[in-house]
Scaffold this motif. Sequence first.
Motif, PDB file in Angstrom:
ATOM      1  N   GLY A  44       0.795  -1.230   0.000  1.00  0.00           N
ATOM      2  CA  GLY A  44       0.000   0.000   0.000  1.00  0.00           C
ATOM      3  C   GLY A  44       0.821   1.269   0.000  1.00  0.00           C
ATOM      4  N   LYS A  45       2.137   1.147  -0.124  1.00  0.00           N
ATOM      5  CA  LYS A  45       3.027   2.313  -0.036  1.00  0.00           C
ATOM      6  C   LYS A  45       2.810   3.287  -1.199  1.00  0.00           C
ATOM      7  CE  LYS A  45       6.894  -0.005  -0.318  1.00  0.00           C
ATOM      8  NZ  LYS A  45       6.333  -1.301  -0.791  1.00  0.00           N
ATOM      9  N   THR A  46       2.879   2.768  -2.422  1.00  0.00           N
ATOM     10  CA  THR A  46       2.735   3.634  -3.599  1.00  0.00           C
ATOM     11  C   THR A  46       1.333   4.216  -3.673  1.00  0.00           C
ATOM     12  OG1 THR A  46       4.440   2.433  -4.833  1.00  0.00           O
ATOM     13  CG2 THR A  46       2.874   3.721  -6.125  1.00  0.00           C
ATOM     14  N   THR A  47       0.337   3.425  -3.330  1.00  0.00           N
ATOM     15  CA  THR A  47      -1.046   3.919  -3.330  1.00  0.00           C
ATOM     16  C   THR A  47      -1.192   5.087  -2.356  1.00  0.00           C
ATOM     17  OG1 THR A  47      -1.887   1.718  -3.870  1.00  0.00           O
ATOM     18  CG2 THR A  47      -3.464   3.286  -2.962  1.00  0.00           C
ATOM     19  N   THR A  48      -0.555   4.988  -1.195  1.00  0.00           N
ATOM     20  CA  THR A  48      -0.597   6.072  -0.204  1.00  0.00           C
ATOM     21  C   THR A  48       0.032   7.337  -0.779  1.00  0.00           C
ATOM     22  OG1 THR A  48      -0.505   4.508   1.638  1.00  0.00           O
ATOM     23  CG2 THR A  48       0.123   6.789   2.095  1.00  0.00           C
ATOM     24  N   ILE A  49       1.199   7.215  -1.371  1.00  0.00           N
ATOM     25  CA  ILE A  49       1.884   8.375  -1.943  1.00  0.00           C
ATOM     26  C   ILE A  49       1.044   9.006  -3.057  1.00  0.00           C
ATOM     27  CG2 ILE A  49       3.765   8.955  -3.514  1.00  0.00           C
ATOM     28  CD1 ILE A  49       5.714   7.856  -1.720  1.00  0.00           C
ATOM     29  N   LYS A  50       0.428   8.194  -3.887  1.00  0.00           N
ATOM     30  CA  LYS A  50      -0.389   8.736  -4.981  1.00  0.00           C
ATOM     31  C   LYS A  50      -1.577   9.527  -4.446  1.00  0.00           C
ATOM     32  CE  LYS A  50       0.948   5.660  -8.736  1.00  0.00           C
ATOM     33  NZ  LYS A  50       0.525   4.627  -9.711  1.00  0.00           N
ATOM     34  N   MET A  51      -2.139   9.085  -3.329  1.00  0.00           N
ATOM     35  CA  MET A  51      -3.221   9.869  -2.713  1.00  0.00           C
ATOM     36  C   MET A  51      -2.681  11.180  -2.154  1.00  0.00           C
ATOM     37  SD  MET A  51      -5.833   7.166  -0.866  1.00  0.00           S
ATOM     38  CE  MET A  51      -4.626   6.164   0.017  1.00  0.00           C
ATOM     39  N   LEU A  52      -1.522  11.121  -1.498  1.00  0.00           N
ATOM     40  CA  LEU A  52      -0.951  12.343  -0.921  1.00  0.00           C
ATOM     41  C   LEU A  52      -0.571  13.357  -1.993  1.00  0.00           C
ATOM     42  CD1 LEU A  52       1.343  10.784   1.850  1.00  0.00           C
ATOM     43  CD2 LEU A  52      -0.937  11.777   2.119  1.00  0.00           C
ATOM     44  N   MET A  53      -0.250  12.878  -3.184  1.00  0.00           N
ATOM     45  CA  MET A  53       0.115  13.754  -4.297  1.00  0.00           C
ATOM     46  C   MET A  53      -1.084  14.227  -5.110  1.00  0.00           C
ATOM     47  SD  MET A  53       3.211  14.734  -4.899  1.00  0.00           S
ATOM     48  CE  MET A  53       3.029  15.120  -6.631  1.00  0.00           C
ATOM     49  N   GLY A  54      -2.269  13.686  -4.807  1.00  0.00           N
ATOM     50  CA  GLY A  54      -3.451  14.058  -5.576  1.00  0.00           C
ATOM     51  C   GLY A  54      -3.564  13.315  -6.887  1.00  0.00           C
ATOM     52  N   LEU A  55      -2.802  12.228  -7.056  1.00  0.00           N
ATOM     53  CA  LEU A  55      -2.854  11.431  -8.286  1.00  0.00           C
ATOM     54  C   LEU A  55      -3.932  10.348  -8.205  1.00  0.00           C
ATOM     55  CD1 LEU A  55       0.998  10.988  -8.834  1.00  0.00           C
ATOM     56  CD2 LEU A  55      -0.532  12.645  -9.940  1.00  0.00           C
ATOM     57  N   SER A  56      -4.440  10.105  -6.994  1.00  0.00           N
ATOM     58  CA  SER A  56      -5.488   9.118  -6.781  1.00  0.00           C
ATOM     59  C   SER A  56      -6.385   9.629  -5.656  1.00  0.00           C
ATOM     60  CB  SER A  56      -4.876   7.759  -6.414  1.00  0.00           C
ATOM     61  OG  SER A  56      -5.879   6.799  -6.181  1.00  0.00           O
ATOM     62  N   LYS A  57      -7.681   9.601  -5.870  1.00  0.00           N
ATOM     63  CA  LYS A  57      -8.611  10.149  -4.862  1.00  0.00           C
ATOM     64  C   LYS A  57      -8.886   9.126  -3.763  1.00  0.00           C
ATOM     65  CE  LYS A  57     -13.011  12.578  -4.419  1.00  0.00           C
ATOM     66  NZ  LYS A  57     -14.224  13.066  -5.117  1.00  0.00           N
ATOM     67  N   PRO A  58      -8.782   9.541  -2.507  1.00  0.00           N
ATOM     68  CA  PRO A  58      -9.075   8.597  -1.413  1.00  0.00           C
ATOM     69  C   PRO A  58     -10.530   8.151  -1.424  1.00  0.00           C
ATOM     70  CG  PRO A  58      -8.006  10.598  -0.587  1.00  0.00           C
ATOM     71  CD  PRO A  58      -8.400  10.869  -1.999  1.00  0.00           C
TER      72      PRO A  58
END
Length: 242
Positions: A44-58
Motif C-alpha cells: 500500500g506504499k505507492t497507493t498512499t503516496i499517490k493519494m498524498l500527491m493528488g494522483l489518486s482520490k481517497p
Amino acid sequence: MSERYGIEIKNLRKEFGSKVAVNDISLNIKEGQLFSMLGVNGAGKTTTIKMLMGLSKPTAGDALIMGNSILTDLPKVKQISNFSPQETSVAPNLTVRENLDFFARIYGYDKKKADELAEDMIEKFTLQEVEKSKAKTLSGGWQRRLSIAMALISSPKVLFLDEPTLGLDVLARRELWRVIEKLKGKMTIVLTTHYMEEAEHLSDEIAIMVGGEIKALGTLEEIKKLTGKDNLEDAFISIAEE
C-alpha cells in the motif's frame, strides 16, 4: 513550541472494488523529516503516496500537506510538493540538461531562469559528466538521479520518492543514498522502499506497512525496542508474521 508537521494523514483509505489497498491509516510526519514507508510489494506504499500527491482520490479520509488538504486544497498541494516515481519520468531523447531545462519551463520559468535552474541541478547532483548525454543512454543510477533532480526543479517543500533505488546495483544504490542524504533537513521527504538497509540508513522515522495497514511506527531504535530485535530486518519479519 508546538510540533510542526509537514504531513498529517487522517484515516486515509483506498478501495479498488472489494480490495482495500490502504486501510484507514493515520500518522504525522514532522516538517523537515525523512520518513520511510517500508513494506513488500503490494503493502500500500505507492497507493498512499499517490493519494498524498493528488494522483489518486481517497475512498475516505484526508491528509494535510503543509496544512493544505488533498481534498479541498489540491492545487496548493501540487504547488508545494513534487514526486519522483518508480518509473523514471525522463524524456528519453532529450539530454540531461534538456530534460532539466524542459521541466523548468513546464513550471513556468522563462528561458534564462530555466537555464539557471538546470545548471544548479547539474552542479548539485554532479551530473556534469552526463549532461550532454541523451537520457535513454544513461544507466539506471544516473536516470534515477536525474529524475530526483527534475522533481526538485520546482523547489518543493515536500518531496515524495517512490522506491528511488529499485533495480539498482549496490554501488549505484549507495551513490543515490548520498544524494538523498544531502537533501535531509531541507524539505520534508517521504520515501517508499522494500530495502531494509535503505530504511535503516536514511530514515528519521519509519512506518512498517503490511496489507495496507501501518503495523509499526517510530525511529529505528523504537521499532527494534518494540519488537525486541537487534536489526530492522528481523523486526520487520516479526511484525509481518504477526
